[in-house]
Design a protein around this motif. Structure first.
Motif, PDB file in Angstrom:
ATOM      1  N   ARG A  32      -7.916 -15.516  -6.789  1.00 56.18           N
ATOM      2  CA  ARG A  32      -9.121 -16.004  -6.139  1.00 56.18           C
ATOM      3  C   ARG A  32      -9.369 -15.180  -4.880  1.00 56.18           C
ATOM      4  O   ARG A  32      -8.426 -14.794  -4.193  1.00 56.18           O
ATOM      5  CB  ARG A  32      -9.008 -17.481  -5.797  1.00 56.18           C
ATOM      6  CG  ARG A  32      -8.832 -18.337  -7.054  1.00 56.18           C
ATOM      7  CD  ARG A  32      -8.985 -19.801  -6.803  1.00 56.18           C
ATOM      8  NE  ARG A  32     -10.338 -20.231  -6.534  1.00 56.18           N
ATOM      9  CZ  ARG A  32     -11.327 -20.326  -7.436  1.00 56.18           C
ATOM     10  NH1 ARG A  32     -11.113 -19.969  -8.678  1.00 56.18           N
ATOM     11  NH2 ARG A  32     -12.522 -20.758  -7.097  1.00 56.18           N
ATOM     12  N   VAL A  33     -10.635 -14.917  -4.614  1.00 52.36           N
ATOM     13  CA  VAL A  33     -11.006 -14.136  -3.437  1.00 52.36           C
ATOM     14  C   VAL A  33     -12.103 -14.866  -2.663  1.00 52.36           C
ATOM     15  O   VAL A  33     -12.803 -15.720  -3.207  1.00 52.36           O
ATOM     16  CB  VAL A  33     -11.486 -12.722  -3.827  1.00 52.36           C
ATOM     17  CG1 VAL A  33     -10.352 -11.908  -4.427  1.00 52.36           C
ATOM     18  CG2 VAL A  33     -12.664 -12.776  -4.782  1.00 52.36           C
ATOM     19  N   PHE A  34     -12.239 -14.520  -1.402  1.00 57.71           N
ATOM     20  CA  PHE A  34     -13.294 -15.031  -0.543  1.00 57.71           C
ATOM     21  C   PHE A  34     -14.191 -13.863  -0.170  1.00 57.71           C
ATOM     22  O   PHE A  34     -13.699 -12.785   0.163  1.00 57.71           O
ATOM     23  CB  PHE A  34     -12.702 -15.646   0.733  1.00 57.71           C
ATOM     24  CG  PHE A  34     -11.867 -16.862   0.474  1.00 57.71           C
ATOM     25  CD1 PHE A  34     -12.435 -18.125   0.540  1.00 57.71           C
ATOM     26  CD2 PHE A  34     -10.523 -16.745   0.158  1.00 57.71           C
ATOM     27  CE1 PHE A  34     -11.655 -19.257   0.300  1.00 57.71           C
ATOM     28  CE2 PHE A  34      -9.744 -17.859  -0.085  1.00 57.71           C
ATOM     29  CZ  PHE A  34     -10.319 -19.122  -0.008  1.00 57.71           C
ATOM     30  N   CYS A  35     -15.488 -14.061  -0.228  1.00 61.54           N
ATOM     31  CA  CYS A  35     -16.404 -12.980   0.118  1.00 61.54           C
ATOM     32  C   CYS A  35     -17.673 -13.541   0.756  1.00 61.54           C
ATOM     33  O   CYS A  35     -17.946 -14.737   0.684  1.00 61.54           O
ATOM     34  CB  CYS A  35     -16.729 -12.143  -1.103  1.00 61.54           C
ATOM     35  SG  CYS A  35     -17.342 -13.059  -2.520  1.00 61.54           S
ATOM     36  N   GLY A  36     -18.439 -12.636   1.353  1.00 60.83           N
ATOM     37  CA  GLY A  36     -19.683 -13.023   1.990  1.00 60.83           C
ATOM     38  C   GLY A  36     -20.708 -13.503   0.985  1.00 60.83           C
ATOM     39  O   GLY A  36     -20.681 -13.153  -0.191  1.00 60.83           O
ATOM     40  N   SER A  37     -21.647 -14.294   1.487  1.00 55.96           N
ATOM     41  CA  SER A  37     -22.681 -14.875   0.632  1.00 55.96           C
ATOM     42  C   SER A  37     -24.075 -14.371   0.974  1.00 55.96           C
ATOM     43  O   SER A  37     -25.038 -14.709   0.290  1.00 55.96           O
ATOM     44  CB  SER A  37     -22.676 -16.394   0.798  1.00 55.96           C
ATOM     45  OG  SER A  37     -23.101 -16.723   2.115  1.00 55.96           O
ATOM     46  N   GLY A  38     -24.180 -13.591   2.033  1.00 58.81           N
ATOM     47  CA  GLY A  38     -25.478 -13.184   2.527  1.00 58.81           C
ATOM     48  C   GLY A  38     -25.812 -13.875   3.837  1.00 58.81           C
ATOM     49  O   GLY A  38     -26.619 -13.406   4.612  1.00 58.81           O
ATOM     50  N   LYS A  39     -25.180 -14.993   4.078  1.00 59.57           N
ATOM     51  CA  LYS A  39     -25.312 -15.733   5.338  1.00 59.57           C
ATOM     52  C   LYS A  39     -23.981 -15.640   6.072  1.00 59.57           C
ATOM     53  O   LYS A  39     -22.925 -15.788   5.456  1.00 59.57           O
ATOM     54  CB  LYS A  39     -25.641 -17.213   5.081  1.00 59.57           C
ATOM     55  CG  LYS A  39     -26.938 -17.441   4.373  1.00 59.57           C
ATOM     56  CD  LYS A  39     -28.063 -17.343   5.352  1.00 59.57           C
ATOM     57  CE  LYS A  39     -29.382 -17.699   4.697  1.00 59.57           C
ATOM     58  NZ  LYS A  39     -30.496 -17.345   5.542  1.00 59.57           N
ATOM     59  N   ASN A  40     -24.027 -15.456   7.370  1.00 57.84           N
ATOM     60  CA  ASN A  40     -22.766 -15.306   8.102  1.00 57.84           C
ATOM     61  C   ASN A  40     -22.055 -16.631   8.357  1.00 57.84           C
ATOM     62  O   ASN A  40     -20.991 -16.663   8.949  1.00 57.84           O
ATOM     63  CB  ASN A  40     -22.959 -14.528   9.400  1.00 57.84           C
ATOM     64  CG  ASN A  40     -23.898 -15.212  10.365  1.00 57.84           C
ATOM     65  OD1 ASN A  40     -24.206 -16.388  10.233  1.00 57.84           O
ATOM     66  ND2 ASN A  40     -24.366 -14.461  11.342  1.00 57.84           N
ATOM     67  N   THR A  41     -22.610 -17.723   7.884  1.00 61.25           N
ATOM     68  CA  THR A  41     -21.988 -19.033   8.055  1.00 61.25           C
ATOM     69  C   THR A  41     -21.448 -19.609   6.747  1.00 61.25           C
ATOM     70  O   THR A  41     -20.880 -20.694   6.740  1.00 61.25           O
ATOM     71  CB  THR A  41     -22.999 -20.033   8.640  1.00 61.25           C
ATOM     72  OG1 THR A  41     -24.142 -20.078   7.777  1.00 61.25           O
ATOM     73  CG2 THR A  41     -23.417 -19.621  10.036  1.00 61.25           C
ATOM     74  N   ILE A  42     -21.614 -18.872   5.651  1.00 62.72           N
ATOM     75  CA  ILE A  42     -21.187 -19.380   4.339  1.00 62.72           C
ATOM     76  C   ILE A  42     -20.333 -18.325   3.641  1.00 62.72           C
ATOM     77  O   ILE A  42     -20.735 -17.173   3.514  1.00 62.72           O
ATOM     78  CB  ILE A  42     -22.390 -19.729   3.448  1.00 62.72           C
ATOM     79  CG1 ILE A  42     -23.253 -20.792   4.112  1.00 62.72           C
ATOM     80  CG2 ILE A  42     -21.933 -20.192   2.071  1.00 62.72           C
ATOM     81  CD1 ILE A  42     -24.568 -21.052   3.413  1.00 62.72           C
ATOM     82  N   THR A  43     -19.151 -18.742   3.190  1.00 58.30           N
ATOM     83  CA  THR A  43     -18.254 -17.867   2.443  1.00 58.30           C
ATOM     84  C   THR A  43     -18.132 -18.392   1.025  1.00 58.30           C
ATOM     85  O   THR A  43     -18.098 -19.592   0.797  1.00 58.30           O
ATOM     86  CB  THR A  43     -16.860 -17.844   3.111  1.00 58.30           C
ATOM     87  OG1 THR A  43     -17.024 -17.408   4.456  1.00 58.30           O
ATOM     88  CG2 THR A  43     -15.918 -16.901   2.401  1.00 58.30           C
ATOM     89  N   VAL A  44     -18.056 -17.481   0.076  1.00 59.76           N
ATOM     90  CA  VAL A  44     -17.915 -17.831  -1.336  1.00 59.76           C
ATOM     91  C   VAL A  44     -16.471 -17.622  -1.763  1.00 59.76           C
ATOM     92  O   VAL A  44     -15.885 -16.582  -1.473  1.00 59.76           O
ATOM     93  CB  VAL A  44     -18.849 -16.957  -2.207  1.00 59.76           C
ATOM     94  CG1 VAL A  44     -18.642 -17.232  -3.682  1.00 59.76           C
ATOM     95  CG2 VAL A  44     -20.297 -17.162  -1.812  1.00 59.76           C
ATOM     96  N   GLU A  45     -15.909 -18.606  -2.453  1.00 62.55           N
ATOM     97  CA  GLU A  45     -14.575 -18.473  -3.039  1.00 62.55           C
ATOM     98  C   GLU A  45     -14.750 -18.454  -4.544  1.00 62.55           C
ATOM     99  O   GLU A  45     -15.437 -19.312  -5.109  1.00 62.55           O
ATOM    100  CB  GLU A  45     -13.681 -19.646  -2.645  1.00 62.55           C
ATOM    101  CG  GLU A  45     -12.319 -19.596  -3.308  1.00 62.55           C
ATOM    102  CD  GLU A  45     -11.465 -20.825  -3.039  1.00 62.55           C
ATOM    103  OE1 GLU A  45     -10.293 -20.811  -3.455  1.00 62.55           O
ATOM    104  OE2 GLU A  45     -11.964 -21.789  -2.431  1.00 62.55           O
ATOM    105  N   MET A  46     -14.157 -17.458  -5.201  1.00 68.41           N
ATOM    106  CA  MET A  46     -14.264 -17.409  -6.665  1.00 68.41           C
ATOM    107  C   MET A  46     -13.128 -16.612  -7.287  1.00 68.41           C
ATOM    108  O   MET A  46     -12.437 -15.859  -6.612  1.00 68.41           O
ATOM    109  CB  MET A  46     -15.630 -16.847  -7.094  1.00 68.41           C
ATOM    110  CG  MET A  46     -15.910 -15.437  -6.705  1.00 68.41           C
ATOM    111  SD  MET A  46     -17.640 -14.910  -6.974  1.00 68.41           S
ATOM    112  CE  MET A  46     -17.987 -15.431  -8.614  1.00 68.41           C
ATOM    113  N   ASN A  47     -12.972 -16.798  -8.572  1.00 64.99           N
ATOM    114  CA  ASN A  47     -11.990 -16.052  -9.338  1.00 64.99           C
ATOM    115  C   ASN A  47     -12.405 -14.585  -9.353  1.00 64.99           C
ATOM    116  O   ASN A  47     -13.581 -14.270  -9.555  1.00 64.99           O
ATOM    117  CB  ASN A  47     -11.927 -16.623 -10.760  1.00 64.99           C
ATOM    118  CG  ASN A  47     -10.947 -15.885 -11.622  1.00 64.99           C
ATOM    119  OD1 ASN A  47     -11.207 -14.758 -12.037  1.00 64.99           O
ATOM    120  ND2 ASN A  47      -9.832 -16.514 -11.900  1.00 64.99           N
ATOM    121  N   VAL A  48     -11.459 -13.680  -9.138  1.00 65.90           N
ATOM    122  CA  VAL A  48     -11.782 -12.260  -9.049  1.00 65.90           C
ATOM    123  C   VAL A  48     -12.409 -11.743 -10.353  1.00 65.90           C
ATOM    124  O   VAL A  48     -13.297 -10.890 -10.318  1.00 65.90           O
ATOM    125  CB  VAL A  48     -10.551 -11.426  -8.621  1.00 65.90           C
ATOM    126  CG1 VAL A  48      -9.507 -11.370  -9.714  1.00 65.90           C
ATOM    127  CG2 VAL A  48     -10.964 -10.033  -8.192  1.00 65.90           C
TER     128      VAL A  48
END
Length: 84
Positions: A40-56
């Motif tokens: 699982r990785v965390f990455c940006g969503s386009g907003k600097n206040t929201i992070t996306v967590e998902m399976n690589v």
């Protein structure tokens, strides 16, 4: 180097929230092969206040990313507690 204004204009992402999701056809996503062992990785969503967590693997599928050796790993001769 690209200015924050140019990043936001070109990609539509806020600085601090730039993610791997291509918004233009001419944007290529390349992920380091080291991510594959994380699951699982965390990455940006386009907003600097929201992070996306998902399976690589889902990230690769959704973004159409290429995977390659792009990072340089430097061995660390320290314990885990020393790293943090």
């Amino acid at each position: 180097s690209v200015s924050p204004e140019d990043v936001e204009t070109a990609l539509g992402f806020e600085i601090g929230g730039v993610g791997p999701f291509p918004v233009n056809d001419n944007v290529k996503v390349i992920l380091d092969e080291g991510l594959m062992k994380l699951g699982r990785v965390f990455c940006g969503s386009g907003k600097n206040t929201i992070t996306v967590e998902m399976n690589v693997y889902d990230l690769i599928k959704v973004t159409g990313a290429e995977v390659g050796a792009i990072s340089k790993i430097t061995p660390c001769n320290c314990t885990i507690s020393e790293q943090f």
